[in-house]
Design a protein around this motif. Structure first.
Motif, mmCIF file in Angstrom:
data_model
loop_
_atom_site.group_PDB
_atom_site.id
_atom_site.type_symbol
_atom_site.label_atom_id
_atom_site.label_comp_id
_atom_site.label_asym_id
_atom_site.label_seq_id
_atom_site.Cartn_x
_atom_site.Cartn_y
_atom_site.Cartn_z
ATOM 1 N N MET A 132 108.960 25.694 34.812
ATOM 2 C CA MET A 132 108.796 24.246 34.931
ATOM 3 C C MET A 132 108.447 23.654 33.572
ATOM 4 O O MET A 132 107.497 24.096 32.919
ATOM 5 N N VAL A 133 109.224 22.666 33.161
ATOM 6 C CA VAL A 133 108.968 21.960 31.907
ATOM 7 C C VAL A 133 108.727 20.501 32.257
ATOM 8 O O VAL A 133 109.656 19.692 32.322
ATOM 9 N N PRO A 134 107.470 20.139 32.526
ATOM 10 C CA PRO A 134 107.169 18.767 32.951
ATOM 11 C C PRO A 134 107.164 17.793 31.786
ATOM 12 O O PRO A 134 106.859 18.157 30.649
ATOM 13 N N GLY A 135 107.510 16.545 32.091
ATOM 14 C CA GLY A 135 107.481 15.501 31.081
ATOM 15 C C GLY A 135 108.719 14.636 31.164
ATOM 16 O O GLY A 135 109.647 14.916 31.935
ATOM 17 N N ALA A 136 108.736 13.570 30.378
ATOM 18 C CA ALA A 136 109.905 12.696 30.334
ATOM 19 C C ALA A 136 111.103 13.493 29.832
ATOM 20 O O ALA A 136 111.009 14.223 28.841
ATOM 21 N N VAL A 137 112.223 13.357 30.531
ATOM 22 C CA VAL A 137 113.393 14.187 30.250
ATOM 23 C C VAL A 137 113.806 14.127 28.791
ATOM 24 O O VAL A 137 114.080 15.158 28.161
ATOM 25 N N LEU A 138 113.862 12.944 28.229
ATOM 26 C CA LEU A 138 114.323 12.801 26.849
ATOM 27 C C LEU A 138 113.386 13.488 25.860
ATOM 28 O O LEU A 138 113.807 13.884 24.776
ATOM 29 N N ASP A 139 112.129 13.634 26.237
ATOM 30 C CA ASP A 139 111.153 14.272 25.353
ATOM 31 C C ASP A 139 111.183 15.793 25.458
ATOM 32 O O ASP A 139 111.016 16.485 24.453
ATOM 33 N N VAL A 140 111.376 16.311 26.672
ATOM 34 C CA VAL A 140 111.198 17.760 26.878
ATOM 35 C C VAL A 140 112.505 18.525 27.032
ATOM 36 O O VAL A 140 112.493 19.745 27.133
ATOM 37 N N ARG A 165 120.385 14.288 22.610
ATOM 38 C CA ARG A 165 119.541 15.479 22.730
ATOM 39 C C ARG A 165 120.395 16.732 22.938
ATOM 40 O O ARG A 165 120.115 17.797 22.366
ATOM 41 N N LEU A 166 121.431 16.619 23.759
ATOM 42 C CA LEU A 166 122.315 17.764 23.982
ATOM 43 C C LEU A 166 123.050 18.128 22.697
ATOM 44 O O LEU A 166 123.213 19.308 22.361
ATOM 45 N N ASP A 167 123.501 17.113 21.976
ATOM 46 C CA ASP A 167 124.218 17.341 20.729
ATOM 47 C C ASP A 167 123.318 18.014 19.694
ATOM 48 O O ASP A 167 123.745 18.933 18.978
ATOM 49 N N GLU A 168 122.067 17.576 19.627
ATOM 50 C CA GLU A 168 121.126 18.163 18.675
ATOM 51 C C GLU A 168 120.868 19.633 18.994
ATOM 52 O O GLU A 168 120.760 20.468 18.089
ATOM 53 N N ALA A 169 120.769 19.942 20.278
ATOM 54 C CA ALA A 169 120.520 21.332 20.674
ATOM 55 C C ALA A 169 121.698 22.233 20.342
ATOM 56 O O ALA A 169 121.538 23.452 20.190
ATOM 57 N N ALA A 170 122.886 21.649 20.220
ATOM 58 C CA ALA A 170 124.101 22.430 19.981
ATOM 59 C C ALA A 170 124.342 22.724 18.506
ATOM 60 O O ALA A 170 125.372 23.288 18.149
ATOM 61 N N THR A 171 123.405 22.364 17.638
ATOM 62 C CA THR A 171 123.587 22.676 16.221
ATOM 63 C C THR A 171 123.426 24.165 15.954
ATOM 64 O O THR A 171 123.939 24.680 14.960
ATOM 65 N N ARG A 172 122.710 24.856 16.849
ATOM 66 C CA ARG A 172 122.499 26.288 16.639
ATOM 67 C C ARG A 172 123.069 27.157 17.762
ATOM 68 O O ARG A 172 123.131 28.368 17.635
ATOM 69 N N ARG A 173 123.512 26.536 18.832
ATOM 70 C CA ARG A 173 124.092 27.315 19.943
ATOM 71 C C ARG A 173 124.954 26.403 20.790
ATOM 72 O O ARG A 173 124.780 25.183 20.805
#
Length: 404
Positions: free
Chosen positions: A285-293, A329-337
């Motif tokens: 579980m990763v609680p918090g505002a979606v854009l933040d977590v 956020r998805l694009d940023e995560a894809a810089t390494r995978r």
């Protein structure tokens, strides 16, 4: 200057308004939805004492769906046996002679009798409406306590029939041998058991585990076949959101059950099975505002495993700027995978996902698969669905204008 009776008159006016809200809700539920809840709401609308208790709750906590869920929760917790008994009593048979007050015994140790005035009568002989009013008045503090910080969650079931082929398809396109599922905005994360359910389609295709305690189905329109690719092994399950529910917590799981009317037996049984399946392998579980977590949630998927972010009718709660930030956020995560996104959203809601030229508010949703890789996005629409996934048209690879 206001006279001494003005406050009383105002209170009476508010009471009448609240009574009317409950009466109208009850009539609507009796005609469609939950006849049982319809009877309870009408009984509450006719009880001045019950209405006075409801009025003591904060204004935003007085709506019928939340109050009825609170009553259901108290009954499920074993704290209101008569109400629980009335919930499970057999439905009332129609009275063959209008205007009479006859009742019929169930023949089960005198546990319940049914009659034209209610769904059933509990061990104490009270109708479900009478039992609900008694709990509302006699256990007011307990019921009001249930309302604090609670939200009605009446749509928690997984969307397995539309998600399974989409997750399998995006994994095939990437060549992934394993996936990590990330469920966004669904409080209990029940989408995360999609690989462990059995799914049947109206065209005869079967996927998943035929022996699972959770069985889902969907009709297939346009006559097309879904891709036969099986979903790869799921190596991680992650739930993301600011109102997450721990399915292993007895109180939280009970509240989910309480949000389903007791007379919707099939829906309750399916929720029960999904909760059991999820509790057997609970998600991270990763609680918090979606854009933040969201970045943290993606990082929870092991290296070498494809993160698949899933959104099912949740992005409409974000404005356009927030949806574009979600994409970022998805694009940023894809810089390494490589990161994949499976979206089931209304027409035009999921940014970047083609919509077949369909108009907004068209009554159906678009099923999309997107792949983010090295700051590039490849997004396609693979189908349409209706009725929250109960009807599906798989369009990936089709070229017929009739299918589009």
């Amino acid at each position: 200057m206001p006279g001494p009776s003005d406050g009383t008159a105002g209170a009476r006016g508010r009471g009448r308004a609240l009574a009317e809200v409950y009466r109208r809700f009850g009539e609507s539920e009796k005609a469609k939805g939950s006849p049982l809840y319809g009877q309870i709401a009408i009984a509450l609308s006719s009880s001045e004492e019950a209405l006075r208790v409801i009025e003591t709750a904060p204004a935003r906590r007085r709506n019928p769906t939340l109050v009825l869920a609170a009553l259901h929760d108290v009954a499920l917790a074993g704290q209101a046996p008569a109400l629980a008994s009335a919930f499970t009593a057999p439905p009332a048979a129609p009275d063959p002679t209008p205007g009479t007050e006859s009742t019929t015994s169930t023949g089960v140790s005198g546990a319940a009798v049914t009659g034209p005035r209610g769904r059933g009568r509990g061990a104490g002989g009270r109708s479900v409406g009478e039992a609900a009013v008694e709990v509302m008045v006699g256990m007011a503090e307990l019921v009001l306590e249930r309302l604090v910080g609670r939200k009605v969650r009446g749509d928690e079931g997984g969307r397995h029939a539309v998600l399974y082929p989409a997750v399998a398809e995006v994994a095939r396109r990437v060549g992934a041998g394993a996936v990590g599922l990330i469920d966004v905005g669904r409080s209990a994360g029940l989408n995360l058991v999609v690989d462990r359910v059995g799914i049947s389609y109206g065209n005869g295709q079967l996927f998943g585990d035929a022996g699972s305690g959770v069985q889902a189905s969907a009709s297939v329109v346009r006559g097309g076949l879904l891709p036969s690719t099986a979903m790869p092994e799921v190596m991680a399950r992650v739930a993301v959101g600011d109102e997450l529910v721990d399915v292993t917590d007895a109180d939280e799981a009970r509240w989910l059950r309480a949000c389903v009317p007791p007379d919707q037996v099939e829906r309750l049984a399916r929720l029960e099975a999904e909760l059991a399946l999820a509790a057997a392998d609970p998600p991270v579980m990763v609680p918090g505002a979606v854009l933040d977590v969201l970045p943290e949630a993606i990082a929870r998927v092991p290296d070498g495993v494809l993160p698949v972010v899933m959104t099912t009718w949740v992005l409409s709660s974000l404005d356009l700027e927030e949806r574009l930030r979600f994409l970022q956020r998805l694009d940023e995560a894809a810089t390494r995978r490589t990161v994949a996104w499976v979206s089931v959203e209304g027409v035009g809601v999921a940014p970047g996902v083609p919509t077949y030229g369909d108009r907004r508010a068209s009554g159906h949703s678009i099923l999309g698969v997107s792949v983010f890789e090295h700051s590039s996005l490849h997004a396609t629409g693979v189908g349409r669905c209706w009725l929250r996934g109960e009807m599906l048209a798989w369009l990936a690879g089709t070229s017929s204008p009739a299918d589009r």
